[in-house]
Motif scaffolding. Structure first.
Motif, mmCIF file in Angstrom:
data_model
loop_
_atom_site.group_PDB
_atom_site.id
_atom_site.type_symbol
_atom_site.label_atom_id
_atom_site.label_comp_id
_atom_site.label_asym_id
_atom_site.label_seq_id
_atom_site.Cartn_x
_atom_site.Cartn_y
_atom_site.Cartn_z
ATOM 1 N N VAL A 183 10.182 3.872 -10.127
ATOM 2 C CA VAL A 183 8.585 4.416 -9.790
ATOM 3 C C VAL A 183 8.125 3.151 -8.908
ATOM 4 C CG1 VAL A 183 6.773 5.218 -10.273
ATOM 5 C CG2 VAL A 183 8.775 6.099 -11.439
ATOM 6 N N VAL A 184 7.340 3.241 -7.806
ATOM 7 C CA VAL A 184 6.581 2.408 -7.280
ATOM 8 C C VAL A 184 5.137 3.063 -7.077
ATOM 9 C CG1 VAL A 184 6.020 1.392 -5.013
ATOM 10 C CG2 VAL A 184 8.518 1.464 -5.851
ATOM 11 N N LEU A 185 4.096 2.275 -7.500
ATOM 12 C CA LEU A 185 2.831 2.736 -7.600
ATOM 13 C C LEU A 185 2.215 2.023 -6.365
ATOM 14 C CD1 LEU A 185 1.727 2.183 -11.339
ATOM 15 C CD2 LEU A 185 2.604 4.113 -10.323
ATOM 16 N N LEU A 186 1.974 2.611 -5.353
ATOM 17 C CA LEU A 186 1.141 2.135 -4.071
ATOM 18 C C LEU A 186 -0.473 2.412 -4.287
ATOM 19 C CD1 LEU A 186 3.688 3.607 -1.549
ATOM 20 C CD2 LEU A 186 3.748 1.244 -2.558
ATOM 21 N N GLY A 208 15.701 6.792 -3.024
ATOM 22 C CA GLY A 208 16.033 7.368 -4.572
ATOM 23 C C GLY A 208 14.741 6.873 -5.230
ATOM 24 N N THR A 209 13.879 6.046 -4.709
ATOM 25 C CA THR A 209 12.634 5.698 -5.506
ATOM 26 C C THR A 209 11.709 6.618 -5.424
ATOM 27 O OG1 THR A 209 12.985 3.530 -4.712
ATOM 28 C CG2 THR A 209 10.708 4.061 -5.407
ATOM 29 N N THR A 210 10.804 6.670 -6.543
ATOM 30 C CA THR A 210 9.758 7.830 -6.545
ATOM 31 C C THR A 210 8.378 7.262 -6.260
ATOM 32 O OG1 THR A 210 10.853 9.156 -8.106
ATOM 33 C CG2 THR A 210 8.583 9.406 -8.001
ATOM 34 N N PHE A 211 7.547 7.560 -5.369
ATOM 35 C CA PHE A 211 6.385 7.039 -5.103
ATOM 36 C C PHE A 211 5.167 7.765 -5.565
ATOM 37 C CE2 PHE A 211 9.445 5.419 -1.948
ATOM 38 C CZ PHE A 211 9.029 3.975 -1.885
ATOM 39 N N PHE A 212 4.307 6.989 -6.079
ATOM 40 C CA PHE A 212 2.892 7.665 -6.543
ATOM 41 C C PHE A 212 1.850 6.911 -5.943
ATOM 42 C CE2 PHE A 212 0.351 8.353 -10.691
ATOM 43 C CZ PHE A 212 -0.265 9.369 -10.230
ATOM 44 N N ILE A 213 1.037 7.368 -5.183
ATOM 45 C CA ILE A 213 0.124 6.506 -4.435
ATOM 46 C C ILE A 213 -1.311 6.948 -4.983
ATOM 47 C CG2 ILE A 213 1.537 6.461 -2.475
ATOM 48 C CD1 ILE A 213 -0.020 8.378 -0.978
ATOM 49 N N THR A 214 -2.086 6.021 -4.769
ATOM 50 C CA THR A 214 -3.584 6.340 -4.584
ATOM 51 C C THR A 214 -4.307 5.845 -3.446
ATOM 52 O OG1 THR A 214 -5.949 5.932 -5.922
ATOM 53 C CG2 THR A 214 -4.392 3.937 -5.902
ATOM 54 N N GLU A 215 -5.170 6.606 -2.831
ATOM 55 C CA GLU A 215 -5.369 6.329 -1.354
ATOM 56 C C GLU A 215 -6.890 7.112 -0.990
ATOM 57 O OE1 GLU A 215 -5.774 5.007 1.779
ATOM 58 O OE2 GLU A 215 -3.809 4.771 1.579
ATOM 59 N N HIS A 216 -7.666 6.400 -0.415
ATOM 60 C CA HIS A 216 -9.081 7.130 0.119
ATOM 61 C C HIS A 216 -8.786 7.811 1.369
ATOM 62 C CE1 HIS A 216 -11.022 4.418 -2.727
ATOM 63 N NE2 HIS A 216 -11.790 5.258 -2.996
ATOM 64 N N ASP A 217 -7.854 7.452 2.302
ATOM 65 C CA ASP A 217 -7.738 8.140 3.525
ATOM 66 C C ASP A 217 -7.010 9.469 3.448
ATOM 67 O OD1 ASP A 217 -6.805 9.047 5.953
ATOM 68 O OD2 ASP A 217 -6.764 6.820 6.758
#
Length: 254
Positions: A170-173, A200-209
């Protein structure tokens, strides 16, 4: 916990004294699912990320990664368990070359931190893995350049390479396109899509755009005043009147 869940948050909360910043947040992210966390300024997004990534332990609730309870573990242990985080402000070594930045996480991952740093240049396994990681983000032609001399967008790619070198599940962006011009933003969107598909990585992002969010996310979680206001696919979030009201009464545009 579902066998398909790579990250599960149960009733998470964090307080500073009597002030509750986030409260009773529960969510599940499936393996390979592209998810986003959005919300107005002050909604609690940074506190949420800090609490699940080990910067500080949450006051309440549980965090599970690949079925393992990681609640309250320090950040280096969370990384060892398989969750890495990028930051809104680049977190890299400006005085080192691009490939030297990628050496750092590989040395730790492969338990070679006891070796003198100079010897790492002769380690074929480390070098090959570093170049493979740089290839993932399109930086092989800049491997020997000093990071300080790179354009801002390329510096963000270096940070991404550092994260990917640990082979996280898991990657938190955190604001992955912050400070980028439109071309750099589009390149980052395409890179994240490619990495999600191929690594195979799961991405979880927080973003204003919101353009970035709606371009990437299959599922969107909305925080408001520390609570989970809504969850759904992009179409559902666009149409949600509570979400529109939370964003100062304006509709969310993509």
């Amino acid at each position: 916990m579902s066998t398909g869940d790579v990250l599960q948050i149960k009733n998470l909360g964090h307080s500073y004294g009597k002030f509750k910043v986030i409260e009773d947040i529960s969510l599940s992210i499936g393996k390979g699912e592209m998810s986003a966390l959005i919300g107005p300024n002050g909604a609690g997004k940074t506190t949420f990320y800090n609490a699940i990534s080990g910067k500080f332990p949450p006051t309440r609730g549980k965090v599970f990664l690949n079925g393992n309870d990681i609640t309250g573990l320090p950040s280096y242990r969370v990384v060892d368990k398989g969750m890495c985080r990028s930051f809104q402000i680049t977190n890299i070594f400006n005085d080192l070359s691009v490939i030297e930045n990628v050496f750092s996480p590989l040395i730790i991952q492969q338990n070679k931190h006891f070796k003198l740093y100079g010897n790492i240049f002769n380690d074929q396994q480390i070098n090959e893995k570093a170049m493979q990681t740089l290839e993932q983000v399109g930086l092989t032609d800049r491997a020997d350049q000093v990071v300080a001399n790179l354009a801002y967008g390329d510096k963000r790619l270096v940070e991404m390479a550092i994260v990917l070198a640990r082979e996280p599940s898991v990657v938190l962006l955190d604001e992955p396109t912050a400070g980028m011009n439109p071309e750099e933003t589009e390149n980052m969107i395409n890179l994240i899509k490619k990495l999600a598909k191929n690594s195979g990585t799961t991405f979880f992002i927080t973003e204003h755009d919101m353009k970035v969010v709606f371009s990437l996310a299959e599922k969107i979680y909305v925080l408001h005043q520390g609570h989970l206001l809504a969850c759904g696919n992009p179409q559902e979030i666009r149409a949600n009147e509570q979400v529109q009201e939370a964003y100062l009464g304006r509709k969310v545009h993509a």
